[in-house]
Design a protein around this motif. Structure first.
Motif, short mmCIF file in Angstrom:
data_model
loop_
_atom_site.label_atom_id
_atom_site.label_comp_id
_atom_site.label_asym_id
_atom_site.label_seq_id
_atom_site.Cartn_x
_atom_site.Cartn_y
_atom_site.Cartn_z
N HIS A 55 39.38 38.20 25.79
CA HIS A 55 40.65 38.41 26.48
C HIS A 55 40.43 39.49 27.55
CE1 HIS A 55 42.71 36.21 23.23
NE2 HIS A 55 41.78 36.79 22.46
N TYR A 56 41.24 39.44 28.61
CA TYR A 56 41.05 40.32 29.76
C TYR A 56 42.38 40.80 30.30
CZ TYR A 56 36.87 37.56 29.39
OH TYR A 56 35.76 36.92 28.90
N THR A 57 42.36 42.02 30.82
CA THR A 57 43.49 42.50 31.62
C THR A 57 42.93 43.07 32.91
OG1 THR A 57 43.46 44.69 30.60
CG2 THR A 57 44.99 43.06 29.67
N ALA A 58 43.67 42.89 33.98
CA ALA A 58 43.34 43.49 35.27
C ALA A 58 44.54 44.33 35.68
CB ALA A 58 43.05 42.42 36.31
N ARG A 59 44.29 45.59 35.98
CA ARG A 59 45.34 46.52 36.38
C ARG A 59 44.91 47.24 37.65
NH1 ARG A 59 48.77 47.21 32.13
NH2 ARG A 59 47.99 46.58 30.10
N PHE A 60 45.89 47.68 38.42
CA PHE A 60 45.56 48.54 39.55
C PHE A 60 44.98 49.84 39.00
CE2 PHE A 60 49.03 46.09 41.68
CZ PHE A 60 48.26 45.56 42.70
N ASP A 61 43.97 50.37 39.67
CA ASP A 61 43.37 51.62 39.19
C ASP A 61 44.25 52.83 39.49
OD1 ASP A 61 42.91 51.78 41.96
OD2 ASP A 61 41.03 52.86 41.68
N THR A 62 45.22 52.66 40.39
CA THR A 62 46.08 53.77 40.77
C THR A 62 47.36 53.84 39.94
OG1 THR A 62 47.06 52.37 42.47
CG2 THR A 62 45.24 53.83 43.14
N SER A 63 47.59 52.83 39.10
CA SER A 63 48.78 52.82 38.25
C SER A 63 48.45 52.00 37.00
CB SER A 63 49.96 52.19 38.99
OG SER A 63 49.76 50.81 39.17
N ASP A 64 49.41 51.89 36.13
CA ASP A 64 49.20 51.11 34.91
C ASP A 64 49.76 49.70 35.07
OD1 ASP A 64 48.08 51.03 32.37
OD2 ASP A 64 50.02 51.36 31.40
N ASP A 65 50.08 49.30 36.31
CA ASP A 65 50.67 47.99 36.56
C ASP A 65 49.64 46.88 36.36
OD1 ASP A 65 53.06 49.16 37.22
OD2 ASP A 65 52.65 49.16 39.37
N ALA A 66 49.93 45.99 35.41
CA ALA A 66 49.05 44.85 35.17
C ALA A 66 49.26 43.82 36.27
CB ALA A 66 49.33 44.24 33.81
N VAL A 67 48.18 43.27 36.77
CA VAL A 67 48.27 42.23 37.81
C VAL A 67 47.92 40.86 37.25
CG1 VAL A 67 47.90 43.86 39.69
CG2 VAL A 67 45.94 42.67 38.71
N ALA A 68 47.12 40.82 36.17
CA ALA A 68 46.74 39.54 35.57
C ALA A 68 46.17 39.78 34.18
CB ALA A 68 45.70 38.83 36.43
N SER A 69 46.26 38.74 33.35
CA SER A 69 45.62 38.76 32.04
C SER A 69 45.04 37.37 31.80
CB SER A 69 46.60 39.14 30.94
OG SER A 69 47.65 38.20 30.85
N GLY A 70 43.98 37.31 31.02
CA GLY A 70 43.35 36.02 30.81
C GLY A 70 42.62 35.92 29.50
#
Length: 138
Positions: free
Chosen positions: A100-115
């Motif tokens: 499983h994966y998560t992608a977040r902006f490095d400048t915030s905790d905002d998730a942009v995608a998960s897979g």
């Protein structure tokens, strides 16, 4: 988006973290990262983890092949940006491993995608399924 760790199957472990810079060429005609690039981002994080965990001899005997992949998109990403990717792994089956994966902006905790991705380990010689090597998972 909720924290992915809350929705993972029991026994799933965090196994790797990496930061990836979004390249200008990752964007599409709409001006944000093309959806297909996230599969490559997850792949790059997964390969980093496997290379750090397994030795060359293991890869000369067997290797993972992708059996399934999915991605949920939460927010558009535009260049320039750096994404923080986390990789999680379930306890392996005989020859398969769910990740499983998560992608977040490095400048915030905002998730942009998960897979997710399911890997099947195969013999380098025959292509037949073989047991998943020891990845240090409990």
């Amino acid at each position: 988006m909720t924290d992915i760790s809350e929705s993972l199957p029991a026994g799933t472990q965090h196994v790797h973290t990496t930061d990836l810079a979004v390249r200008w060429g990752d964007m599409d005609a709409v001006g944000h990262v093309n959806n297909s690039r996230f599969f490559s981002y997850f792949e790059e994080a997964r390969v980093e983890w496997l290379k750090a965990t397994l030795d060359e001899a293991t890869f000369s005997e067997s290797r993972p092949v992708l059996a399934h992949a999915s991605c949920d998109f939460e927010h558009p990403v535009r260049h320039p940006a750096t994404l923080h990717l986390d990789v999680y792994a379930e306890s392996p089956g005989r020859s398969s491993l769910a990740t499983h994966y998560t992608a977040r902006f490095d400048t915030s905790d905002d998730a942009v995608a998960s897979g997710t991705a399911v890997l099947v380990w195969v013999s380098a010689e025959t292509g037949d399924p073989v047991p998943v090597p020891d990845l240090g998972l409990q």
